[in-house]
Design an enzyme around this catalytic site. Structure first.
Site, PDB file in Angstrom:
ATOM      1  N   ASP A  49       0.847  -1.197   0.000  1.00  0.00           N
ATOM      2  CA  ASP A  49       0.000   0.000   0.000  1.00  0.00           C
ATOM      3  C   ASP A  49       0.881   1.246   0.000  1.00  0.00           C
ATOM      4  O   ASP A  49       2.067   1.181   0.334  1.00  0.00           O
ATOM      5  CB  ASP A  49      -0.932   0.021   1.221  1.00  0.00           C
ATOM      6  CG  ASP A  49      -1.861   1.235   1.198  1.00  0.00           C
ATOM      7  OD1 ASP A  49      -2.489   1.482   0.152  1.00  0.00           O
ATOM      8  OD2 ASP A  49      -1.934   1.963   2.198  1.00  0.00           O
ATOM      9  N   SER A  50       0.279   2.383  -0.338  1.00  0.00           N
ATOM     10  CA  SER A  50       1.022   3.635  -0.290  1.00  0.00           C
ATOM     11  C   SER A  50       1.336   4.028   1.157  1.00  0.00           C
ATOM     12  O   SER A  50       2.222   4.841   1.397  1.00  0.00           O
ATOM     13  CB  SER A  50       0.197   4.742  -0.959  1.00  0.00           C
ATOM     14  OG  SER A  50      -1.065   4.840  -0.333  1.00  0.00           O
ATOM     15  N   GLU A  77      -7.047   9.430   8.789  1.00  0.00           N
ATOM     16  CA  GLU A  77      -5.707   9.357   9.389  1.00  0.00           C
ATOM     17  C   GLU A  77      -5.613  10.202  10.657  1.00  0.00           C
ATOM     18  O   GLU A  77      -4.729   9.997  11.487  1.00  0.00           O
ATOM     19  CB  GLU A  77      -4.631   9.737   8.361  1.00  0.00           C
ATOM     20  CG  GLU A  77      -4.606   8.691   7.261  1.00  0.00           C
ATOM     21  CD  GLU A  77      -3.381   8.726   6.371  1.00  0.00           C
ATOM     22  OE1 GLU A  77      -2.581   9.661   6.479  1.00  0.00           O
ATOM     23  OE2 GLU A  77      -3.250   7.787   5.558  1.00  0.00           O
ATOM     24  N   CYS A  94      -3.599  -0.978  -2.417  1.00  0.00           N
ATOM     25  CA  CYS A  94      -3.892   0.432  -2.683  1.00  0.00           C
ATOM     26  C   CYS A  94      -4.727   0.552  -3.963  1.00  0.00           C
ATOM     27  O   CYS A  94      -4.314   0.068  -5.020  1.00  0.00           O
ATOM     28  CB  CYS A  94      -2.568   1.166  -2.846  1.00  0.00           C
ATOM     29  SG  CYS A  94      -2.721   2.897  -3.254  1.00  0.00           S
ATOM     30  N   ASN A  95      -5.879   1.191  -3.856  1.00  0.00           N
ATOM     31  CA  ASN A  95      -6.747   1.351  -5.031  1.00  0.00           C
ATOM     32  C   ASN A  95      -6.068   2.177  -6.110  1.00  0.00           C
ATOM     33  O   ASN A  95      -6.155   1.869  -7.299  1.00  0.00           O
ATOM     34  CB  ASN A  95      -8.055   2.032  -4.638  1.00  0.00           C
ATOM     35  CG  ASN A  95      -8.974   1.124  -3.870  1.00  0.00           C
ATOM     36  OD1 ASN A  95      -9.954   0.629  -4.397  1.00  0.00           O
ATOM     37  ND2 ASN A  95      -8.664   0.882  -2.604  1.00  0.00           N
ATOM     38  N   CYS A 134     -11.189   3.124  -2.004  1.00  0.00           N
ATOM     39  CA  CYS A 134      -9.965   3.654  -1.399  1.00  0.00           C
ATOM     40  C   CYS A 134      -9.757   2.887  -0.103  1.00  0.00           C
ATOM     41  O   CYS A 134     -10.721   2.583   0.607  1.00  0.00           O
ATOM     42  CB  CYS A 134     -10.148   5.149  -1.135  1.00  0.00           C
ATOM     43  SG  CYS A 134      -8.776   5.887  -0.227  1.00  0.00           S
ATOM     44  N   THR A 135      -8.495   2.589   0.185  1.00  0.00           N
ATOM     45  CA  THR A 135      -8.179   1.744   1.346  1.00  0.00           C
ATOM     46  C   THR A 135      -8.775   2.245   2.663  1.00  0.00           C
ATOM     47  O   THR A 135      -9.063   1.448   3.545  1.00  0.00           O
ATOM     48  CB  THR A 135      -6.650   1.695   1.541  1.00  0.00           C
ATOM     49  OG1 THR A 135      -6.128   3.024   1.432  1.00  0.00           O
ATOM     50  CG2 THR A 135      -6.005   0.792   0.523  1.00  0.00           C
ATOM     51  N   HIS A 136      -8.935   3.571   2.779  1.00  0.00           N
ATOM     52  CA  HIS A 136      -9.393   4.124   4.060  1.00  0.00           C
ATOM     53  C   HIS A 136     -10.902   4.026   4.256  1.00  0.00           C
ATOM     54  O   HIS A 136     -11.389   4.095   5.377  1.00  0.00           O
ATOM     55  CB  HIS A 136      -8.982   5.592   4.166  1.00  0.00           C
ATOM     56  CG  HIS A 136      -7.499   5.823   4.251  1.00  0.00           C
ATOM     57  ND1 HIS A 136      -6.616   5.305   3.335  1.00  0.00           N
ATOM     58  CD2 HIS A 136      -6.766   6.510   5.159  1.00  0.00           C
ATOM     59  CE1 HIS A 136      -5.387   5.680   3.668  1.00  0.00           C
ATOM     60  NE2 HIS A 136      -5.452   6.406   4.766  1.00  0.00           N
TER      61      HIS A 136
HETATM   62  N1  DGL Z   1      -4.096   3.898  -0.521  1.00  0.00           N
HETATM   63  C1  DGL Z   1      -4.712   4.928  -1.335  1.00  0.00           C
HETATM   64  C2  DGL Z   1      -5.876   4.327  -2.118  1.00  0.00           C
HETATM   65  O1  DGL Z   1      -6.421   3.292  -1.784  1.00  0.00           O
HETATM   66  C3  DGL Z   1      -5.187   6.108  -0.499  1.00  0.00           C
HETATM   67  C4  DGL Z   1      -4.068   6.896   0.135  1.00  0.00           C
HETATM   68  C5  DGL Z   1      -3.155   7.601  -0.882  1.00  0.00           C
HETATM   69  O2  DGL Z   1      -3.634   8.512  -1.592  1.00  0.00           O
HETATM   70  O3  DGL Z   1      -1.988   7.224  -0.953  1.00  0.00           O
HETATM   71  O4  DGL Z   1      -6.286   4.882  -3.117  1.00  0.00           O
END
Ligand code: DGL
Length: 275
Positions: free
Chosen positions: A15-16, A155, A78-79, A190-192
């Site tokens: 993931d990012s 976050e 990560c999406n 999105c992961t969050h």
């Molecule tokens: N992990 C990213 C996603 O799922 C969200 C956080 C980022 O922008 O890095 O798109």
């Protein structure tokens, strides 16, 4: 599969940053008997506002690092990275790579009757139209909406906060004004966002079902694992092991991880995969 062939799978989740822990959790819940390597590219986050070229370069370097650790499967949790760099990663490494977009679209297909969907995601994911294309192949009309304020709010730990609910409500109202009239699926792209499920349930009209690509991806991992690893991973009393790797502050990762996981992360490795 004979008992001697049974082997624990080594599953990497990329993931990012921290958000992919929602994907790790979903997988580990279904497959407890596996060894997990989590990579959060915290030095280079957020990906959501970056270009395709930059995202692909970052994800490929991380994927190569993970491959060198000896893994059986790589999940791009990560999406944004799945939307923009899945093909680059598949070219760069020699292990099966699973992204979250296709599983997310398949899950929407199973839930939706009207074939009209909404996708909430980062700016970069929306601009890539990866979800729209995956859904169009399944006969869907899709409306995509970037919701950039939600990642920082999660976050901040504000998952059940009136400000976050108000922001989500505004995104929803703006979306419903333009989205297909009888859309009945909302992809949390999105992961969050899976952490905001209760909140989305409150702000979305009743007819709309929530689609969690993290859960759908976990099912894709189950079907992709070879039988000798799957049997081992599915054993109900099995216990997962974890290795956490980040590219920036290990202390910050340990501090924030409990927002996403139901356990403390005490050991985190700092890795350097270049610029
Ligand atoms: N992990 C990213 C996603 O799922 C969200 C956080 C980022 O922008 O890095 O798109």
């Amino acid at each position: 599969v004979s008992l001697v062939d049974l082997r624990r799978a080594r599953i990497a989740v990329f993931d990012s940053g921290m958000g992919g822990l929602t994907v790790l959790r979903a997988i580990e819940r279904l497959l407890p008997g596996a060894d997990y390597l989590y990579f959060g590219d915290t030095a280079r986050l957020p990906y959501g506002a970056k270009s395709q070229k930059t995202i692909a370069r970052c994800v490929v370097s991380a994927a190569k690092h993970l491959e060198a650790q000896g893994i059986d499967l790589l999940v791009i949790g990560c999406n944004t990275a799945s939307a923009l760099a899945l093909y680059d990663v598949r070219e760069a490494v020699n292990v099966p790579v699973i992204g979250v977009i296709e599983p997310g679209a398949t899950a929407a297909e199973e839930l939706s009757h009207s074939r009209e969907a909404i996708v909430f995601a980062t700016e970069a994911t929306v601009n890539s139209h990866a979800y729209q294309r995956a859904l169009a192949r399944r006969g869907f009309n899709t409306f995509e909406k970037a919701c950039p304020l939600l990642v920082p709010l999660v976050e901040e730990g504000w998952v059940n906060h009136p400000v976050t609910e108000q922001v989500a409500r505004i995104y929803m109202i703006e979306t419903l004004r333009l989205a297909p009239a009888n859309c009945d699926a909302l992809i949390l792209g999105c992961t969050h966002y899976p952490l905001l499920k209760d909140l989305f349930r409150r702000v979305a009209p009743q007819r709309i079902q929530l689609v969690d690509p993290a859960e759908a991806t976990a099912h894709a991992v189950v079907s992709q694992l070879p039988d000798n690893m799957k049997l081992c991973a599915l054993m109900p009393n099995a216990v997962p092991t974890y290795r956490f790797m980040v590219t920036d502050s290990t202390e910050k990762f340990s501090r924030m991880a409990p927002l996403f996981l139901n356990f403390e992360v005490d050991h985190v490795e700092l890795v350097d995969v270049g610029q």
